[in-house]
Design a protein around this motif. Structure first.
Motif, PDB file in Angstrom:
ATOM      1  N   UNK A 118       6.076   4.859 -19.499  1.00 43.68           N
ATOM      2  CA  UNK A 118       6.352   3.440 -19.736  1.00 43.68           C
ATOM      3  C   UNK A 118       7.237   2.864 -18.638  1.00 43.68           C
ATOM      4  N   UNK A 119       8.219   3.656 -18.194  1.00 44.11           N
ATOM      5  CA  UNK A 119       9.104   3.193 -17.128  1.00 44.11           C
ATOM      6  C   UNK A 119       8.344   3.061 -15.820  1.00 44.11           C
ATOM      7  N   UNK A 120       7.494   4.041 -15.524  1.00 43.64           N
ATOM      8  CA  UNK A 120       6.711   4.001 -14.290  1.00 43.64           C
ATOM      9  C   UNK A 120       5.780   2.791 -14.284  1.00 43.64           C
ATOM     10  N   UNK A 121       5.204   2.474 -15.429  1.00 40.98           N
ATOM     11  CA  UNK A 121       4.298   1.333 -15.505  1.00 40.98           C
ATOM     12  C   UNK A 121       5.032   0.010 -15.294  1.00 40.98           C
ATOM     13  N   UNK A 122       6.363   0.013 -15.486  1.00 40.79           N
ATOM     14  CA  UNK A 122       7.164  -1.207 -15.297  1.00 40.79           C
ATOM     15  C   UNK A 122       7.618  -1.380 -13.853  1.00 40.79           C
ATOM     16  N   UNK A 123       7.266  -0.423 -12.978  1.00 42.63           N
ATOM     17  CA  UNK A 123       7.710  -0.487 -11.585  1.00 42.63           C
ATOM     18  C   UNK A 123       7.047  -1.617 -10.794  1.00 42.63           C
ATOM     19  N   UNK A 124       5.898  -2.120 -11.274  1.00 40.73           N
ATOM     20  CA  UNK A 124       5.149  -3.108 -10.516  1.00 40.73           C
ATOM     21  C   UNK A 124       5.967  -4.334 -10.155  1.00 40.73           C
ATOM     22  N   UNK A 125       6.718  -4.846 -11.087  1.00 40.52           N
ATOM     23  CA  UNK A 125       7.508  -6.052 -10.831  1.00 40.52           C
ATOM     24  C   UNK A 125       8.585  -5.785  -9.784  1.00 40.52           C
ATOM     25  N   UNK A 126       9.189  -4.596  -9.827  1.00 38.30           N
ATOM     26  CA  UNK A 126      10.204  -4.251  -8.827  1.00 38.30           C
ATOM     27  C   UNK A 126       9.581  -4.111  -7.449  1.00 38.30           C
ATOM     28  N   UNK A 127       8.363  -3.570  -7.372  1.00 43.81           N
ATOM     29  CA  UNK A 127       7.696  -3.460  -6.079  1.00 43.81           C
ATOM     30  C   UNK A 127       7.371  -4.822  -5.498  1.00 43.81           C
ATOM     31  N   UNK A 128       7.043  -5.776  -6.353  1.00 47.54           N
ATOM     32  CA  UNK A 128       6.691  -7.118  -5.867  1.00 47.54           C
ATOM     33  C   UNK A 128       7.881  -7.819  -5.220  1.00 47.54           C
ATOM     34  N   UNK A 129       9.090  -7.502  -5.656  1.00 46.37           N
ATOM     35  CA  UNK A 129      10.262  -8.155  -5.070  1.00 46.37           C
ATOM     36  C   UNK A 129      10.959  -7.302  -4.018  1.00 46.37           C
ATOM     37  N   UNK A 130      10.500  -6.072  -3.838  1.00 41.51           N
ATOM     38  CA  UNK A 130      11.130  -5.176  -2.875  1.00 41.51           C
ATOM     39  C   UNK A 130      10.729  -5.512  -1.448  1.00 41.51           C
ATOM     40  N   UNK A 131      11.657  -5.307  -0.524  1.00 38.68           N
ATOM     41  CA  UNK A 131      11.354  -5.386   0.897  1.00 38.68           C
ATOM     42  C   UNK A 131      10.623  -4.127   1.349  1.00 38.68           C
ATOM     43  N   UNK A 132      11.075  -2.992   0.826  1.00 38.89           N
ATOM     44  CA  UNK A 132      10.504  -1.689   1.174  1.00 38.89           C
ATOM     45  C   UNK A 132      10.478  -0.814  -0.073  1.00 38.89           C
ATOM     46  N   UNK A 133       9.392  -0.081  -0.268  1.00 37.52           N
ATOM     47  CA  UNK A 133       9.288   0.931  -1.327  1.00 37.52           C
ATOM     48  C   UNK A 133       9.207   2.285  -0.642  1.00 37.52           C
ATOM     49  N   UNK A 134       9.953   3.278  -1.157  1.00 34.36           N
ATOM     50  CA  UNK A 134      10.114   4.548  -0.435  1.00 34.36           C
ATOM     51  C   UNK A 134       9.697   5.770  -1.262  1.00 34.36           C
ATOM     52  N   UNK A 135       8.435   5.882  -1.660  1.00 36.76           N
ATOM     53  CA  UNK A 135       8.013   7.036  -2.466  1.00 36.76           C
ATOM     54  C   UNK A 135       7.785   8.280  -1.619  1.00 36.76           C
ATOM     55  N   UNK A 136       7.946   9.446  -2.253  1.00 37.13           N
ATOM     56  CA  UNK A 136       7.439  10.663  -1.625  1.00 37.13           C
ATOM     57  C   UNK A 136       5.946  10.758  -1.950  1.00 37.13           C
ATOM     58  N   UNK A 137       5.304  11.792  -1.485  1.00 36.12           N
ATOM     59  CA  UNK A 137       3.848  11.870  -1.636  1.00 36.12           C
ATOM     60  C   UNK A 137       3.403  11.937  -3.104  1.00 36.12           C
ATOM     61  N   UNK A 138       4.006  12.780  -3.964  1.00 32.28           N
ATOM     62  CA  UNK A 138       3.600  12.759  -5.378  1.00 32.28           C
ATOM     63  C   UNK A 138       3.851  11.411  -6.047  1.00 32.28           C
ATOM     64  N   UNK A 139       4.981  10.766  -5.721  1.00 30.97           N
ATOM     65  CA  UNK A 139       5.268   9.455  -6.310  1.00 30.97           C
ATOM     66  C   UNK A 139       4.258   8.410  -5.848  1.00 30.97           C
ATOM     67  N   UNK A 140       3.862   8.493  -4.585  1.00 33.73           N
ATOM     68  CA  UNK A 140       2.871   7.558  -4.055  1.00 33.73           C
ATOM     69  C   UNK A 140       1.545   7.713  -4.794  1.00 33.73           C
ATOM     70  N   UNK A 141       1.152   8.934  -5.069  1.00 37.42           N
ATOM     71  CA  UNK A 141      -0.081   9.172  -5.820  1.00 37.42           C
ATOM     72  C   UNK A 141       0.015   8.594  -7.222  1.00 37.42           C
ATOM     73  N   UNK A 142       1.177   8.760  -7.865  1.00 36.40           N
ATOM     74  CA  UNK A 142       1.370   8.246  -9.223  1.00 36.40           C
ATOM     75  C   UNK A 142       1.335   6.723  -9.255  1.00 36.40           C
TER      76      UNK A 142
END
Length: 258
Positions: A118-142
């Motif tokens: 549920x928390x991961x699914x809520x990340x979309x709004x934070x990504x929309x306002x972020x200047x940069x998103x910094x995932x590692x490879x598994x996080x990027x896949x998720x």
């Protein structure tokens, strides 16, 4: 200028990652670290034993307290704690016009989960306002892959530490221009990697808060992390902490991680 960096993240009782790594990083890079703690963890170099989220209204109160008095030049978001906190933080950050670095923390270096679905699914709004998103490879896949993240309009810093090979490749990608910078560095033979993602995101936020362009801030952040790994104090029985506090002359550009 002393960049004022607001860190919204969880606390690591072992001092290797989270708020503790963030504060050390911002401080050693000449910034002023302010915090809004989203969760308290019982954690060490071996794993995470317990997690207690901080209520969303208390997270917001911390943000309002420091922004209203001290001000802010950049924001770093790490462990977010809950979907309610993600939404509340987004509400507050919409009011700011400063660089925002979002590290979508999902799993600790030890392998322990730090975010539910549920928390991961809520990340979309934070990504929309972020200047940069910094995932590692598994996080990027998720998160659905490069295209899915870039569709939010943010820059993407893909961390290469989880890939195989003698060299680590870190890539900076623009939503409009594609890959604009990549750095390759030899992989260090060490278990002292606890907090690398937190350190990178905080170093990046400090550079952006100082007014550096995104490519220069990216280069500085990668170099700082690599030197901090080399300076690791060798603590704990598992994935040990970095040595951010020992990178004493980095801000003057006198050190190189090669």
């Amino acid at each position: 200028m002393t960049p004022r960096v607001l860190i919204i993240a969880g606390s690591d009782s072992g001092g290797g990652a989270g708020i503790q790594a963030d504060i050390k990083t911002v401080t050693m890079l000449g910034g002023h670290a302010m915090t809004a703690i989203t969760a308290i963890t019982a954690q060490n170099t071996v794993g995470v034993q317990a997690v207690m989220p901080v209520p969303a209204d208390m997270v917001v109160a911390q943000i309002d307290s420091v922004v209203g008095d001290i001000g802010v030049d950049a924001v770093k978001i790490g462990m977010i704690g809950s979907p309610e906190t993600a939404s509340a933080v987004a509400d507050r950050l919409e009011q700011l016009t400063v660089p925002i670095v979002f590290d979508p923390v999902m799993v600790a270096t030890s392998g322990s989960a730090l975010a539910d679905e549920a928390t991961i699914s809520a990340f979309g709004r934070l990504m929309r306002m972020a200047s940069v998103v910094t995932p590692n490879i598994p996080e990027l896949e998720a998160l659905g892959g490069e295209s899915a993240v870039l569709a939010h309009g943010c820059h993407l810093l893909v961390k290469g530490g989880h890939a195989e090979g003698y060299y680590i490749i870190d890539r900076l990608i623009s939503p409009s221009s594609g890959e604009i910078r990549r750095l390759e560095g030899k992989r260090f033979d060490t278990e002292a990697t606890h907090g690398t993602g937190c350190t990178l995101a905080s170093a990046l936020a400090t550079g952006l808060g100082r007014g550096l362009g995104i490519e220069k801030a990216f280069e500085q952040a990668i170099s700082f992390v690599r030197i901090a790994i080399l300076e690791a104090p060798g603590l704990g029985q598992g994935h040990g902490p970095l040595g951010q506090q020992f990178v004493t002359d980095f801000r003057y550009g006198e050190r190189d991680a090669d």
